[in-house]
Design an enzyme around this catalytic site. Structure first.
Site, PDB file in Angstrom:
ATOM      1  N   GLU A 127       0.832  -1.224   0.000  1.00 22.58           N
ATOM      2  CA  GLU A 127       0.000   0.000   0.000  1.00 22.58           C
ATOM      3  C   GLU A 127       0.856   1.259   0.000  1.00 22.58           C
ATOM      4  O   GLU A 127       0.547   2.247   0.666  1.00 22.58           O
ATOM      5  CB  GLU A 127      -1.011  -0.027   1.163  1.00 22.58           C
TER       6      GLU A 127
HETATM    7  C1  LIG Z   1       1.765  -9.778   1.026  1.00 21.37           C
HETATM    8  C2  LIG Z   1       1.578  -8.873  -0.129  1.00 21.37           C
HETATM    9  C3  LIG Z   1       0.302  -8.460  -0.496  1.00 21.37           C
HETATM   10  C4  LIG Z   1       0.124  -7.642  -1.614  1.00 21.37           C
HETATM   11  N1  LIG Z   1      -1.151  -7.320  -2.028  1.00 21.37           N
HETATM   12  C5  LIG Z   1      -1.311  -6.661  -3.206  1.00 21.37           C
HETATM   13  C6  LIG Z   1      -2.617  -6.481  -3.775  1.00 21.37           C
HETATM   14  O1  LIG Z   1      -3.631  -6.876  -3.203  1.00 21.37           O
HETATM   15  N2  LIG Z   1      -2.718  -5.879  -4.984  1.00 21.37           N
HETATM   16  C7  LIG Z   1      -1.630  -5.415  -5.656  1.00 21.37           C
HETATM   17  O2  LIG Z   1      -1.780  -4.867  -6.743  1.00 21.37           O
HETATM   18  N3  LIG Z   1      -0.372  -5.533  -5.120  1.00 21.37           N
HETATM   19  C8  LIG Z   1      -0.202  -6.160  -3.944  1.00 21.37           C
HETATM   20  N4  LIG Z   1       1.061  -6.329  -3.419  1.00 21.37           N
HETATM   21  C9  LIG Z   1       2.181  -5.710  -4.071  1.00 21.37           C
HETATM   22  C10 LIG Z   1       2.788  -4.584  -3.247  1.00 21.37           C
HETATM   23  O3  LIG Z   1       1.956  -3.474  -3.271  1.00 21.37           O
HETATM   24  C11 LIG Z   1       4.185  -4.343  -3.803  1.00 21.37           C
HETATM   25  O4  LIG Z   1       5.003  -5.331  -3.231  1.00 21.37           O
HETATM   26  C12 LIG Z   1       4.725  -2.974  -3.538  1.00 21.37           C
HETATM   27  O5  LIG Z   1       4.051  -2.061  -4.347  1.00 21.37           O
HETATM   28  C13 LIG Z   1       6.208  -2.883  -3.826  1.00 21.37           C
HETATM   29  O6  LIG Z   1       6.499  -3.399  -5.081  1.00 21.37           O
HETATM   30  P1  LIG Z   1       7.678  -4.440  -5.275  1.00 21.37           P
HETATM   31  O7  LIG Z   1       7.580  -5.436  -4.215  1.00 21.37           O
HETATM   32  O8  LIG Z   1       7.697  -4.915  -6.673  1.00 21.37           O
HETATM   33  O9  LIG Z   1       8.954  -3.566  -4.997  1.00 21.37           O
HETATM   34  P2  LIG Z   1       9.757  -2.652  -6.013  1.00 21.37           P
HETATM   35  O10 LIG Z   1       8.874  -1.599  -6.589  1.00 21.37           O
HETATM   36  O11 LIG Z   1      10.536  -3.484  -6.932  1.00 21.37           O
HETATM   37  O12 LIG Z   1      10.736  -1.934  -4.988  1.00 21.37           O
HETATM   38  C14 LIG Z   1      11.802  -2.617  -4.319  1.00 21.37           C
HETATM   39  C15 LIG Z   1      12.390  -1.665  -3.300  1.00 21.37           C
HETATM   40  O13 LIG Z   1      12.852  -0.485  -3.963  1.00 21.37           O
HETATM   41  C16 LIG Z   1      12.196   0.662  -3.453  1.00 21.37           C
HETATM   42  N5  LIG Z   1      11.957   1.598  -4.544  1.00 21.37           N
HETATM   43  C17 LIG Z   1      11.265   1.365  -5.685  1.00 21.37           C
HETATM   44  N6  LIG Z   1      11.259   2.463  -6.455  1.00 21.37           N
HETATM   45  C18 LIG Z   1      11.955   3.404  -5.797  1.00 21.37           C
HETATM   46  C19 LIG Z   1      12.306   4.756  -6.072  1.00 21.37           C
HETATM   47  N7  LIG Z   1      11.919   5.370  -7.170  1.00 21.37           N
HETATM   48  N8  LIG Z   1      13.034   5.421  -5.164  1.00 21.37           N
HETATM   49  C20 LIG Z   1      13.432   4.828  -4.003  1.00 21.37           C
HETATM   50  N9  LIG Z   1      13.139   3.558  -3.698  1.00 21.37           N
HETATM   51  C21 LIG Z   1      12.410   2.854  -4.570  1.00 21.37           C
HETATM   52  C22 LIG Z   1      10.905   0.145  -2.824  1.00 21.37           C
HETATM   53  O14 LIG Z   1      10.429   0.995  -1.813  1.00 21.37           O
HETATM   54  C23 LIG Z   1      11.369  -1.189  -2.272  1.00 21.37           C
HETATM   55  O15 LIG Z   1      12.012  -0.989  -1.045  1.00 21.37           O
HETATM   56  C24 LIG Z   1       1.251  -7.158  -2.319  1.00 21.37           C
HETATM   57  C25 LIG Z   1       2.537  -7.560  -1.932  1.00 21.37           C
HETATM   58  C26 LIG Z   1       2.711  -8.414  -0.873  1.00 21.37           C
HETATM   59  C27 LIG Z   1       4.098  -8.869  -0.534  1.00 21.37           C
END
Ligand SMILES: Cc1cc2nc3c(=O)[nH]c(=O)nc-3n(C[C@H](O)[C@H](O)[C@H](O)COP(=O)(O)OP(=O)(O)OC[C@H]3O[C@@H](n4cnc5c(N)ncnc54)[C@H](O)[C@@H]3O)c2cc1C
Length: 642
Positions: A451
């Site tokens: 979120e």
């Molecule tokens: C248990 C669980 C439930 C979830 N439920 C849903 C759901 O219901 N629906 C849905 O659509 N998604 C869902 N998600 C997805 C969740 O919202 C994403 O995991 C989240 O948006 C982060 O994306 P990512 O994990 O791909 O991380 P990434 O975007 O790959 O980021 C990896 C790291 O880099 C950091 N980062 C990324 N971009 C930047 C930047 N520009 N500057 C600085 N730091 C940055 C992030 O903060 C993070 O620490 C869920 C995930 C989990 C694990």
């Protein structure tokens, strides 16, 4: 600063989404960065006519009248909430075993069915559509209750209600959509929200799920795959974000993301995998695959190309669930710690008497109080005006609340010692009290990631914090614009800052609202003065760094953290002042003690952040990280299993 002598009036700024996108200089960005920025900028809400309290703090305008007195829930609303909350609490206590749910990885069907029967899936849905029609404040209270007992149920109810079908439809649905879908989801048909993909985490510009219109334009055919869709495994209906054909705007192709309501029994939908995690073991989270899934045009929410706006706006309010749940979990931690620190004797005294443990307990207590104060304050802002601009307040409550809750669970584990690390069933089997701190810790960790991760929240808050400045001086700093445009813009900006900047040096704070106890009034005066220090420091950073400031994430993070702590201080003082008025002498003293300690410790954190603005290792650290990422640094890589 030669423009400081004249003081003309502030220019009237009425921005549009297009203006907002054009105020940031994208010329030094690579194509991926530019695409990500342009897409999210176009989807930003820009409520020019609505004032944001926290937005004011970043501009040196600490308008305490907006948050004093602390809003009291009206008695009718409270009674309605109490009736539901009492039922929910009894049910959680008697029928929901968090340890069993965690161990089995399943929520019993009867638990889900009973939640549906009592209306927990339609708390905010209006009664005319079959929901309970409760306020945001009551919804937050329910999230706190759930968060205090079972994180799996919290995630189930929240993913359904805060980001699944109810919230986007309440905000943007047509009457037909509301009539068709809200009664279903209010009664317990589970919903979900599908945005994330393999390559789409925080950056939606890289989305590959597509929805192509059919030849007659009446339907869209969706193809693609969504990752980590919470509730996806059990859902009857979900909101899916997909790319629809691009639009040409001013000769340039613009990506379009559209939100669709999708029935899960539509042919071509498959849940190909149920995902499993460190915590939230009973999450019904899955990979959802779409193969030629045909959806009628009338299932689009808000309009073609408006999907990201739907997602971002939905989350602005939806994000309030997590801090409420975190406040509940934190109160539960305090309960655990209170009992343990009072009964565990080591080195001749209860461990609560040892200063190192007492220090943790004080911090846990004050931060829990602040978390709940912020959550209730923002919830009441939503209840007062559905259109209130709470983007910054909600983002801060989410970012600050989830980070602090993680520390609180960590401190709880430390205070419980070895028993904190042992599982509930193991504790029980050898006759010790089964308290699931390790489960709470596993469940809690995700909150700073989903979120809106903490990093993305800081960027989001920083973007909004800079917005007034970008509107005034964005054109001056934008190297894409011709000098003929930049010079008049510079003149206009100079005139604006000549009026604004000197005000940020005024020595006195804003007036203290009536009825604030003296011990808290001094903190409010400090917060008000510090808001101006924050505003002028931000201005100095902009003047020093120019457009490069956008890349200084760590520096910007310090400004964000100062704003967040100031908001937490003010919310805490406001709530404590209200509690001090109504309770007994004891209640009064306790509320003041909590807020006083919170403010005193927040000040220390704020001072550290100010200090870090000029004295830090940001650039050195960035270089070191790139070295570590690029090279093989021998002492760091030798001697381990590879
Ligand atoms: C248990 C669980 C439930 C979830 N439920 C849903 C759901 O219901 N629906 C849905 O659509 N998604 C869902 N998600 C997805 C969740 O919202 C994403 O995991 C989240 O948006 C982060 O994306 P990512 O994990 O791909 O991380 P990434 O975007 O790959 O980021 C990896 C790291 O880099 C950091 N980062 C990324 N971009 C930047 C930047 N520009 N500057 C600085 N730091 C940055 C992030 O903060 C993070 O620490 C869920 C995930 C989990 C694990």
């Amino acid at each position: 600063m030669s423009t400081l002598n004249s003081a003309p009036s502030e220019p009237e700024v009425k921005p549009t989404a297009e203006d907002a996108a054009s105020v940031i200089d994208t010329s030094k960005m690579n194509a991926g960065q530019r695409a990500a920025l342009e897409l999210t900028e176009a989807a930003r809400e820009t409520p020019a006519d609505r004032k944001s309290f926290v937005g004011g703090l970043f501009m040196g305008d600490c308008d305490l009248s907006a948050v004093f007195p602390f809003p009291e829930q009206n008695p009718e609303d409270r009674d309605q909430g109490d009736a539901f909350l009492q039922r929910l609490e009894k049910f959680l206590k008697e029928k929901v075993d968090p340890d069993e749910i965690d161990r089995t990885g399943e929520v019993p069907d009867e638990v889900i069915a009973e939640l549906g029967r009592m209306g927990a899936f339609g708390i905010k849905i209006a009664t005319q559509y079959g929901g309970l029609g409760l306020s945001q404040t009551n919804y937050s209270r329910a999230a706190m209750l759930l968060g205090s007992h079972d994180a799996n149920l919290t995630a189930l109810v929240s993913a359904h209600q805060s980001i699944g079908v109810p919230q986007p439809l309440i905000m943007f649905g047509t009457e037909e959509q509301k009539k068709k879908f809200l009664p279903r989801v209010a009664k317990g048909e589970i919903s979900a929200f599908a945005l994330t993909e393999q390559g789409v985490g925080s950056d939606p510009a890289t989305m590959t799920t597509r929805a192509e219109p059919t030849a007659d334009g009446k339907y869209f055919t969706i193809n693609g795959e969504k990752l980590w869709c919470t509730n996806g495994v059990k859902a009857g209906v979900i909101v899916v974000m997909a790319q629809t054909p691009p639009k040409i705007v001013n000769g340039k192709e613009k990506k379009q993301v559209t939100a669709f309501i999708v029935d899960m029994d539509t042919p071509g939908i498959e849940v190909t995998h149920r995902c499993h995690f460190m915590g939230l073991r009973a999450l019904y989270n899955g990979v959802v695959k779409f193969t030629n899934v045909v959806i009628p045009r009338e299932n689009i929410v808000l309009g073609e190309g408006k999907g990201l706006r739907v997602a971002l706006s939905t989350l602005n309010t939806g994000r309030l669930t997590l801090p409420a749940a975190c406040a509940g979990a934190s109160k539960q931690c305090l309960r655990i710690v209170k009992k343990w620190a009072n009964e565990r004797v080591q080195w001749g005294a209860n461990i609560g008497k040892h200063a190192a443990i007492a220090d943790k307990i004080a911090r846990m207590a004050a931060n829990t109080f602040a978390m709940e104060s912020m959550t209730l304050l923002v919830a009441s802002m939503v209840d007062k005006d559905k259109k209130a601009d709470i983007r910054l307040e909600a983002a801060i409550a989410k970012m600050w609340g989830t980070e602090e809750a993680w520390r609180i669970v960590d401190d709880t584990m430390q205070i419980r010692g070895g028993r904190g690390y042992e599982t509930e069933s193991s504790l029980k089997a050898r006759g010790d009290e089964p308290i699931g701190v390790e489960r709470m810790m596993r469940d809690c960790r995700i909150n700073t990631i989903f979120e809106g991760s903490s990093e993305i929240m800081r960027l989001f808050i920083a973007r909004e914090m800079l917005d007034p400045h970008l509107k005034v001086s964005g054109a001056v700093l934008d190297s894409r614009k011709p000098m003929g445009e930049r010079l008049p813009a510079a003149l206009k900006a100079g005139m604006y800052y000549a009026g604004w900047y000197p005000k940020q040096w005024l020595p006195f704070g804003s007036g203290i609202p009536d009825g604030v106890p003296g011990r808290l009034a001094k903190h409010l005066r400090w917060a008000s003065k510090t808001s101006r220090k924050l505003a002028r420091s931000l201005f100095h950073a902009m003047a020093k760094n120019g457009p490069k400031l956008e890349r200084e994430q760590v520096l910007l993070g310090r400004f964000v953290d100062i704003g967040a702590e100031l908001f937490a201080m003010i919310a805490t003082c406001s709530r404590a002042s209200a509690l001090a008025k109504t309770g007994s002498e004891n209640d009064r003293e306790e509320a003041i003690q909590l807020a006083d300690y919170f403010c005193a410790s927040a000040k220390l954190r704020i001072d550290r952040s100010f200090h870090g603005l000029s004295d830090n290792t940001d650039h050195q650290g960035y270089k070191l990280a790139q070295t570590v990422l690029k090279n093989s640094v021998k002492p760091l890589e030798d001697g381990i299993v590879k």
